[in-house]
Design a protein around this motif. Structure first.
Motif, mmCIF file in Angstrom:
data_model
loop_
_atom_site.group_PDB
_atom_site.id
_atom_site.type_symbol
_atom_site.label_atom_id
_atom_site.label_comp_id
_atom_site.label_asym_id
_atom_site.label_seq_id
_atom_site.Cartn_x
_atom_site.Cartn_y
_atom_site.Cartn_z
ATOM 1 N N GLY A 5 0.691 -1.235 -0.167
ATOM 2 C CA GLY A 5 -0.125 0.276 -0.106
ATOM 3 C C GLY A 5 0.801 1.126 -0.289
ATOM 4 O O GLY A 5 0.285 2.579 -0.212
ATOM 5 N N CYS A 6 2.316 1.058 0.290
ATOM 6 C CA CYS A 6 2.933 2.248 0.449
ATOM 7 C C CYS A 6 3.764 2.470 -1.521
ATOM 8 O O CYS A 6 4.250 1.403 -1.715
ATOM 9 N N SER A 7 3.030 3.824 -2.011
ATOM 10 C CA SER A 7 4.154 4.017 -3.121
ATOM 11 C C SER A 7 5.240 5.119 -2.753
ATOM 12 O O SER A 7 4.659 5.946 -3.647
ATOM 13 N N ASN A 8 5.334 5.309 -2.194
ATOM 14 C CA ASN A 8 6.298 6.799 -1.984
ATOM 15 C C ASN A 8 7.265 6.369 -3.030
ATOM 16 O O ASN A 8 7.405 8.156 -3.507
ATOM 17 N N CYS A 9 7.952 5.993 -3.071
ATOM 18 C CA CYS A 9 9.179 5.874 -4.269
ATOM 19 C C CYS A 9 8.468 6.024 -5.465
ATOM 20 O O CYS A 9 9.481 6.262 -6.194
ATOM 21 N N CYS A 10 7.010 5.482 -5.706
ATOM 22 C CA CYS A 10 6.651 5.384 -7.259
ATOM 23 C C CYS A 10 6.363 6.764 -7.860
ATOM 24 O O CYS A 10 6.321 6.747 -8.555
ATOM 25 N N GLU A 11 6.527 7.337 -6.712
ATOM 26 C CA GLU A 11 5.865 8.943 -6.101
ATOM 27 C C GLU A 11 7.153 9.744 -6.778
ATOM 28 O O GLU A 11 6.941 10.745 -7.370
ATOM 29 N N THR A 12 8.379 9.282 -5.910
ATOM 30 C CA THR A 12 8.548 10.619 -5.688
ATOM 31 C C THR A 12 10.545 10.383 -6.098
ATOM 32 O O THR A 12 10.869 10.931 -6.947
ATOM 33 N N HIS A 13 10.537 9.241 -7.216
ATOM 34 C CA HIS A 13 11.536 8.875 -7.895
ATOM 35 C C HIS A 13 11.682 9.029 -9.555
ATOM 36 O O HIS A 13 10.770 9.096 -9.264
ATOM 37 N N ARG A 14 12.234 9.914 -9.971
ATOM 38 C CA ARG A 14 12.309 10.838 -11.017
ATOM 39 C C ARG A 14 13.667 10.167 -12.709
ATOM 40 O O ARG A 14 13.425 10.057 -13.092
ATOM 41 N N ASP A 15 14.134 9.083 -11.104
ATOM 42 C CA ASP A 15 15.721 8.445 -12.399
ATOM 43 C C ASP A 15 15.225 6.837 -12.441
ATOM 44 O O ASP A 15 16.427 6.438 -12.094
ATOM 45 N N ILE A 16 13.811 6.202 -12.451
ATOM 46 C CA ILE A 16 14.547 4.826 -12.118
ATOM 47 C C ILE A 16 14.806 3.912 -13.566
ATOM 48 O O ILE A 16 14.003 3.944 -14.550
ATOM 49 N N PRO A 17 15.727 3.582 -13.577
ATOM 50 C CA PRO A 17 16.515 3.086 -14.331
ATOM 51 C C PRO A 17 15.421 1.370 -14.738
ATOM 52 O O PRO A 17 15.696 0.747 -13.911
ATOM 53 N N VAL A 18 15.346 1.353 -16.051
ATOM 54 C CA VAL A 18 15.255 -0.030 -17.101
ATOM 55 C C VAL A 18 15.800 -0.437 -18.174
ATOM 56 O O VAL A 18 16.160 -0.105 -18.885
ATOM 57 N N TYR A 19 16.168 -2.181 -17.982
ATOM 58 C CA TYR A 19 17.106 -2.890 -18.208
ATOM 59 C C TYR A 19 15.872 -2.905 -20.147
ATOM 60 O O TYR A 19 14.436 -3.083 -19.763
ATOM 61 N N PRO A 20 17.051 -2.596 -20.989
ATOM 62 C CA PRO A 20 15.941 -3.356 -22.503
ATOM 63 C C PRO A 20 14.883 -3.974 -22.296
ATOM 64 O O PRO A 20 13.663 -4.545 -22.796
ATOM 65 N N ILE A 21 15.632 -5.659 -21.930
ATOM 66 C CA ILE A 21 14.139 -6.982 -21.769
ATOM 67 C C ILE A 21 13.185 -6.502 -21.180
ATOM 68 O O ILE A 21 12.201 -7.011 -20.551
ATOM 69 N N GLU A 22 13.904 -5.835 -19.628
ATOM 70 C CA GLU A 22 12.658 -5.506 -18.732
ATOM 71 C C GLU A 22 11.864 -4.616 -19.612
ATOM 72 O O GLU A 22 10.041 -4.446 -18.736
ATOM 73 N N ILE A 23 11.551 -3.460 -20.115
ATOM 74 C CA ILE A 23 10.585 -3.141 -21.076
ATOM 75 C C ILE A 23 10.243 -3.740 -21.705
ATOM 76 O O ILE A 23 9.007 -3.822 -22.025
ATOM 77 N N VAL A 24 10.527 -4.739 -22.700
ATOM 78 C CA VAL A 24 9.803 -5.232 -23.161
ATOM 79 C C VAL A 24 9.106 -6.862 -22.713
ATOM 80 O O VAL A 24 7.562 -6.631 -22.958
ATOM 81 N N GLY A 25 9.087 -6.897 -21.106
ATOM 82 C CA GLY A 25 8.261 -7.564 -19.893
ATOM 83 C C GLY A 25 7.017 -6.905 -19.864
ATOM 84 O O GLY A 25 6.467 -7.019 -19.474
ATOM 85 N N ILE A 26 7.745 -5.532 -19.633
ATOM 86 C CA ILE A 26 6.585 -4.509 -19.706
ATOM 87 C C ILE A 26 5.425 -5.044 -20.827
ATOM 88 O O ILE A 26 4.575 -4.635 -20.094
ATOM 89 N N TYR A 27 5.901 -4.375 -21.527
ATOM 90 C CA TYR A 27 5.298 -4.372 -22.659
ATOM 91 C C TYR A 27 4.329 -5.854 -22.537
ATOM 92 O O TYR A 27 3.105 -5.946 -22.925
ATOM 93 N N TRP A 28 5.010 -6.971 -23.194
ATOM 94 C CA TRP A 28 4.188 -7.855 -22.413
ATOM 95 C C TRP A 28 3.013 -8.189 -22.012
ATOM 96 O O TRP A 28 2.022 -8.598 -21.601
ATOM 97 N N TYR A 29 3.737 -7.960 -20.029
ATOM 98 C CA TYR A 29 2.989 -8.412 -19.275
ATOM 99 C C TYR A 29 0.992 -7.193 -19.183
ATOM 100 O O TYR A 29 0.330 -7.842 -19.413
ATOM 101 N N VAL A 30 1.539 -6.243 -19.838
ATOM 102 C CA VAL A 30 0.456 -4.589 -19.677
ATOM 103 C C VAL A 30 -0.469 -5.461 -20.888
ATOM 104 O O VAL A 30 -1.148 -5.619 -20.924
ATOM 105 N N ILE A 31 0.287 -5.550 -22.133
ATOM 106 C CA ILE A 31 -0.431 -6.247 -23.636
ATOM 107 C C ILE A 31 -1.739 -7.415 -23.113
ATOM 108 O O ILE A 31 -2.352 -7.725 -23.429
ATOM 109 N N GLU A 32 -0.487 -8.455 -22.568
ATOM 110 C CA GLU A 32 -1.207 -9.680 -22.984
ATOM 111 C C GLU A 32 -1.665 -10.340 -21.017
ATOM 112 O O GLU A 32 -2.344 -11.480 -21.153
ATOM 113 N N LYS A 33 -1.239 -9.411 -19.831
ATOM 114 C CA LYS A 33 -1.780 -10.139 -19.083
ATOM 115 C C LYS A 33 -2.978 -9.056 -18.379
ATOM 116 O O LYS A 33 -3.408 -9.757 -17.400
#
Length: 201
Positions: A53-81
């Protein structure tokens, strides 16, 4: 890799997407490592402040690094799941999102992509008191932020190297240690997620 209790599975999808197993293996390595580091810290008297229920870091952080494979994973999860009505809420959030704002996958104060949240998110844990609204403990009280064992991140990234067409053991190690893999990192809050929204139909 030996199966871990932290390893989530999507058996049918893993048969279709060659990269998915390596991504989920990487996340399991990180989750297990962070869990061990938290237990170690708690033995010294520290108390984890993070909770559901705590989401402070999701709101305050402005520079979360993501690797290319993670971006592909997010696309897959959002589109297909992800199904309605959450799907529509995520799409709206992605369309409205402006570069540098809070994480667009934070919907109703909950991480909508929690199973495939980036390695950086998995590592970030805070001890002591709960974060105040708008507080970034990484800068405000760094001593309360978990310092994960770096070998877990290295092991996790090692699992993903075939995604980048790196297959030989020494090449994998060099690919990570040379910084070539890190040079591919994007910033989650700066990424053009509108492209994902268009793919959602």
């Amino acid at each position: 890799m030996k199966k871990s209790k932290f390893r989530i599975s999507f058996p049918e999808d893993e048969k279709i997407h060659f990269w998915l197993s390596m991504l989920l293996d990487a996340y399991a390595i990180m989750d297990e490592g962070v869990s061990k580091d938290i237990k170690k810290a708690e033995k010294t008297g520290k108390k984890l402040a993070c909770s559901r229920g705590c989401s402070n870091c999701c709101e305050t952080h402005r520079d979360i690094p993501v690797y290319p494979i993670e971006i592909v994973g997010i696309y897959w999860y959002v589109i297909e799941k992800i199904e309605e009505p959450l799907r529509a809420e995520i799409k709206t959030s992605l369309i409205k999102h402006k570069k540098g704002e809070k994480c667009p996958f934070l919907v109703q104060n909950i991480c909508s992509i929690y199973p495939v949240r980036p390695l950086a998110c998995r590592q970030f844990n805070v001890f002591g008191k709960s974060c105040e609204k708008g507080e970034d403990p990484f800068y405000a009280r760094n001593e309360d932020v978990l310092k994960p064992s770096s070998n877990y991140l290295g092991k996790a990234l090692y699992e993903t190297t075939p995604f980048y067409n790196v297959f030989e053991e020494q090449e994998k190690i060099d690919f990570i240690n040379s910084g070539r893999l890190n040079s591919l990192v994007k910033i989650l809050q700066h990424y053009p997620w509108i492209e994902l929204a268009k793919r959602m139909g």
